[in-house]
Scaffold this active site. Structure first.
Site, short mmCIF file in Angstrom:
data_model
loop_
_atom_site.label_atom_id
_atom_site.label_comp_id
_atom_site.label_asym_id
_atom_site.label_seq_id
_atom_site.Cartn_x
_atom_site.Cartn_y
_atom_site.Cartn_z
N GLY A 174 0.83 -1.21 0.00
CA GLY A 174 0.00 0.00 0.00
C GLY A 174 0.86 1.25 0.00
O GLY A 174 0.51 2.27 -0.61
N ASP A 175 2.00 1.17 0.66
CA ASP A 175 2.97 2.27 0.66
C ASP A 175 3.88 2.20 -0.56
O ASP A 175 4.08 3.19 -1.26
CB ASP A 175 3.83 2.20 1.93
CG ASP A 175 3.08 2.57 3.18
OD1 ASP A 175 2.55 3.69 3.24
OD2 ASP A 175 3.01 1.76 4.11
N LEU A 176 4.46 1.03 -0.80
CA LEU A 176 5.54 0.92 -1.78
C LEU A 176 5.04 1.10 -3.21
O LEU A 176 5.69 1.78 -4.02
CB LEU A 176 6.24 -0.42 -1.64
CG LEU A 176 6.88 -0.68 -0.26
CD1 LEU A 176 7.50 -2.07 -0.23
CD2 LEU A 176 7.91 0.37 0.07
#
Length: 390
Positions: A174-176
């Site tokens: 979700g971040d990367l």
């Protein structure tokens, strides 16, 4: 000199999504100045450490995604610090932040204000639910982390065993993935500015990014009217494409193409299966019984033996531990483990390298992560209280 050595980036991000995005830019040569709030990035103190957290400047989390950047500590509540920031904006190419929508406006440092100081500025934000400037929704202003994005974006619903609960993907995708898409958006905006002289706002939302990543589930829903759900390690439309338990671990086999299927049947000493199930549709229809045949064969073999029997004929690989990754010569040959200094230890640690390979301007980590406020003199011409030996 990296491919982006002509760019100065002011990085107001913290934790993972924003720092990973600016890490990619720094690896490609950009001059990234990490503007940290008083006390620094929240993850500076996160473990693991090599030995003693009291002696080491930061842990592995911070080191991994902040390598090759400069650090400047500023308090936007302080008029002098705010003025220093605006002076940097005037000469910057890119500003990136990952606060909740409206946070920068509280300091009168939103995009519209910064654009007055630098009309060609590219201003980028990474938020859980995007920014109202590019599409207003009721979710904006809500906090979000990787777990939230994976849950809302459908990732968890299609991850895990069929009879098990929804499961988060191990890495913080979700971040990367959001960070990677945001980096692409920034580079597109840089190219647009080169052609037109025009800056712009680049906005990437975590929820939006997870919808993009789960593209298969989206078209399945649209085409079939049925909500896809968990299928373990198998694939909804390809077979065999799965993980199989061996005598000492697990291996994956991807033999959905007819040529690979025939080779797999040969390795199983079951050429009759290739004749009985010649098409992909046949194999999908009878996937359960065929999977049982492959599973029985795999269970009697050690992982290396199974892979050796298929290598060069059928796509197959062991399911590796991180320890095995460190021992894999491919990883070393591709410079995917990079040594950097760990301040406070006198030792080097290894972090993941950059997978983008270029012949003329190869991206690479450009040194360790910075100490808090280490580059004040370099950036502002003022002496800092920290040294590289701290």
């Amino acid at each position: 000199m990296g491919a982006l050595s002509n760019l100065r980036v002011l990085d107001l991000t913290q934790v993972l999504a924003g720092p990973y995005c600016t890490m990619l830019l720094a690896d490609m040569g950009a001059d990234v100045v990490k503007i940290e709030r008083p006390g620094g990035d929240l993850i500076r103190s996160n473990p693991p450490y090599v030995d003693d957290p009291e002696e080491e400047a930061y842990g592995g989390y911070f080191q991994s995604v902040n390598r090759g950047k400069k650090s400047l500590e500023l308090d936007f509540n302080d008029d002098e610090d705010r003025a220093d920031f605006l002076s940097l904006v005037e000469e910057a190419d890119v500003v990136i932040e990952n606060y909740r929508a409206g946070t920068m406006e509280k300091y009168d440092l939103g995009y519209e204000t910064l654009r007055e100081h630098n009309p060609q500025l590219i201003y980028s934000s990474i938020r859980g639910f995007g920014d109202p400037r590019t599409g207003e929704t009721h979710r904006q202003g809500q906090p979000s982390f990787d777990l939230i994005a994976q849950a809302l974006g459908g990732v968890m619903e299609i991850t895990g065993q069929e009879d098990g609960p929804p499961t988060k993907v191990g890495p913080g995708i979700g971040d990367l993935f959001t960070a990677t898409l945001n980096c692409i958006g920034i580079l597109a905006a840089v190219n647009h500015r080169e052609q037109t002289g025009e800056g712009q706002y680049v906005d990437t939302g975590m929820y939006d990014s997870m919808l993009s990543m789960t593209e298969r589930a989206i078209y399945q829903q649209s085409y079939t009217g049925e909500a896809p759900t968990r299928q373990g390690n198998s694939h909804p439309t390809l077979f065999p494409y799965d993980a199989f338990e061996t005598a000492d671990g697990y291996a994956v086999v991807a033999a959905f193409g007819t040529n690979h299927w025939r080779e797999l049947c040969s390795a199983l000493d079951r050429p009759d299966l290739a004749e009985e199930y010649p098409t992909a549709a046949d194999r999908l229809e009878h996937r359960e019984e065929l999977r049982a045949q492959i599973a029985d064969w795999a269970a009697d073999l050690e992982t290396d033996d199974l892979v050796d029997r298929l290598e060069g004929r059928v796509p197959a690989a062991p399911v590796q531990t991180t320890e095995e990754i460190f021992d894999d010569p491919h990883v070393r040959d591709r410079d995917m483990l990079v040594p950097v200094e760990q301040p406070g230890t006198g030792e080097d640690v290894e972090i993941a390298g950059n997978p983008i390979k270029m012949t003329a301007t190869p991206p690479e980590p450009r040194g360790r992560a910075p100490l808090l406020d280490e580059h004040r003199e370099d950036v502002l011409g003022e002496e800092s209280e920290v040294t590289a030996d701290d």
